[in-house]
Design an enzyme around this catalytic site. Structure first.
Site, mmCIF file in Angstrom:
data_model
loop_
_atom_site.group_PDB
_atom_site.id
_atom_site.type_symbol
_atom_site.label_atom_id
_atom_site.label_comp_id
_atom_site.label_asym_id
_atom_site.label_seq_id
_atom_site.Cartn_x
_atom_site.Cartn_y
_atom_site.Cartn_z
ATOM 1 C CE LYS A 68 -3.904 1.878 2.699
ATOM 2 N NZ LYS A 68 -4.777 1.611 3.874
ATOM 3 C CB SER A 143 -8.100 3.400 2.812
ATOM 4 O OG SER A 143 -7.290 2.825 3.832
ATOM 5 C CB SER A 167 -8.285 0.428 5.639
ATOM 6 O OG SER A 167 -9.048 1.584 5.492
HETATM 7 N N1 GLN Z 1 -13.020 3.731 6.305
HETATM 8 C C1 GLN Z 1 -12.466 4.114 7.569
HETATM 9 C C2 GLN Z 1 -12.088 5.576 7.526
HETATM 10 O O1 GLN Z 1 -12.304 6.180 6.529
HETATM 11 C C3 GLN Z 1 -11.317 3.242 7.897
HETATM 12 C C4 GLN Z 1 -10.106 3.595 7.147
HETATM 13 C C5 GLN Z 1 -8.936 2.767 7.520
HETATM 14 O O2 GLN Z 1 -9.054 1.695 8.130
HETATM 15 N N2 GLN Z 1 -7.778 3.254 7.173
HETATM 16 O O3 GLN Z 1 -11.603 6.107 8.485
#
Ligand code: GLN
Length: 477
Positions: A68, A143, A167
């Site tokens: 990532k 994400s 994410s």
């Molecule tokens: N979707 C969640 C957020 O927007 C989790 C994101 C993540 O785990 N990095 O905060």
């Protein structure tokens, strides 16, 4: 689809070890495939042509791995899918990257993501949305959407993601792969660009539980460079690749099956529950009564930490600097205005507001208290059960653009995953069914602190009796 892409990472490594294939050829064939597929799916941000010399050995030696775009790989671009970091080069390896290199894996490139990991769809990216290999009109989740989609499309045998509120697990669910978030403190965060420091955790994304266990063996372990890394020995996770799950107690939290849960997801999870009952596990209903506060609690805590962590992107120390500054103040303001996207700004507003004097007690402090109640719910549940089974995401993948105008609706995508981060627990998503429209559905297993092994066992048992993890999307390029 060539034979290589049908194999587990472990089998690829074995073929290399037996000299049936050359590790350079393996690497080049993946680079070629990425270059062919990526223009239509937008999964990769950067691909490194030409394998570097691999050091170290392990059962995964020679396997290409994608990372990532928020994990530092020395000498390579790290952008977090943000304009503010678009030209930034990492000056050191994250601890996980060092471990991966020391075990002879080949880092092949970086994957698309929501800017600074803010999002649930990989649409908040300065590179534009990644597209779901099962259907290009749909999101990949987020994400770590690029990493999940890369593994699903077999552009790479394995990948790393990061999980602050879901994410790793939510995109794994939407793409039909295995995504594992280890216990907080199990994997070093050194070299991961911080979002919510008390929540973030790096973890593996693979097609199956065997590869997952081998990769966990490599990345888990104490690191003195991360003050929140826990000094506790990691077991050999491959010992849990055993499908005898008799008498393991699985809890089903009633709060996770209410309003907002898609009908096809609901029935897929019910079938998964039936599978575990037939396999000899003991299944019982449990309650996690503070679940309804999880989304609000998470978005206050995560945004507060993010607003603090993002202060360093000021146009002076990193990345983009505005060309139009008249004085120091406008240098800060304009660099951030030009460099950060809409969702990042929203989180900064939310976070600084919650932390400001006058609101701190009402929001941030309240959220910390409710975080404790959520953790207590899990502690109580784990007195009775060994693992908890839930849907990973309330819906399968949704259409690109469908939720971009409604941040609150987007935030609900994480309703089943974020409590896990608030409580610091390990959890995994694995493919358990497909919709009538041929989109994957994921199930989530949550475990006690540092008991990842129970989750591997349960996941492995399901995988050995089903073939959802073997389905591969037909790419329409
Ligand atoms: N979707 C969640 C957020 O927007 C989790 C994101 C993540 O785990 N990095 O905060």
């Amino acid at each position: 689809m060539n034979k290589l892409e049908l194999s587990r990472a472990l089998d690829i490594a074995e073929k290399i070890r037996k000299k049936e294939i050359d590790e350079g050829e393996v690497y080049d064939s993946y680079v070629k495939k990425i270059e062919k597929v990526n223009p239509s799916l937008n999964i990769f941000v950067d691909v490194y042509p030409g394998k570097e010399r691999l050091q170290g050995d392990s059962p995964l030696r020679g396997v290409p791995i994608a990372v990532k775009d928020n994990i530092c790989v020395e000498g390579k671009k790290i952008t977090c899918a943000s304009r503010i970091l678009k030209s930034h080069i990492a000056v050191y390896d994250a601890t996980v990257i060092k471990r991966i290199k020391d075990n002879g894996l080949a880092v092949i490139g970086t994957t698309n993501m929501d800017e600074f990991a803010f999002g649930s769809s990989t649409e908040n990216s300065c590179y534009g949305p990644a597209k779901n290999p099962w259907n290009k009109d749909y999101v990949v989740g987020g994400s770590s959407g690029g990493s999940a989609a890369a593994v699903a499309a077999r552009l790479v045998p394995m990948a790393l993601g990061s999980d602050t509120g879901g994410s790793i697990r939510q995109p794994a669910s939407l793409c039909g792969v295995v995504g594992f978030k280890p216990t907080y403190g199990r994997v070093s965060r050194y070299g991961l660009v911080a979002f919510g420091s008390s929540l973030d955790q790096i973890g593996p994304i693979t097609t199956n539980f065997c590869d997952c266990a081998y990769l966990l063996n490599i990345i888990c372990g104490f690191d003195e460079r991360d003050s929140t890394s826990v000094k506790i020995g990691a077991p050999d996770f491959t010992r849990s690749l055993d499908d005898n799950i008799r008498d393991i107690k699985i809890g089903i939290p009633k709060e996770y099956f209410g309003e907002g849960l898609d009908g096809e997801v609901d029935s897929a999870i019910k079938k998964t529950i039936d599978f575990y009952k037939e396999k000899g596990a003991e299944v019982k209903e449990i309650s996690l009564p503070h679940t309804e506060y999880a989304v609000a609690t998470y978005y206050i805590i995560a945004s507060s930490e993010a607003s603090s962590n993002l202060q360093r992107f000021d146009g002076v120390r990193y990345g983009l600097r505005t060309g139009s500054a008249k004085d120091l103040k406008s240098l800060y303001l304009d660099s951030r205005k030009e460099g950060l996207g809409g969702e990042a700004k929203r989180r900064i507003f939310l976070g600084t507001h919650s932390l400001s004097s006058g609101y701190y007690d009402a929001y941030y402090l309240k959220a910390l208290k409710s975080r404790r109640l959520i953790k207590n719910d899990f502690d109580r549940a784990f007195e009775k059960v060994d693992a908890i089974l839930t849907p990973t995401s309330p819906t399968p993948a949704f259409k690109i653009g469908e939720k971009t105008d409604d941040p609150l609706l987007m935030y609900l995508s994480d309703i089943y995953t974020i409590s896990v981060n608030l409580a610091g627990l390990p959890a995994v998503s694995f493919p358990c069914a497909f919709t009538k429209g041929n989109l994957p559905i994921g199930a989530q297993l949550i475990g006690r602190e540092f008991q990842e092994d129970t989750l591997i066992k349960l996941g492995y048992a399901f995988q050995e009796s089903t073939d959802y993890h073997k389905r591969i999307p037909e790419l329409d390029l």
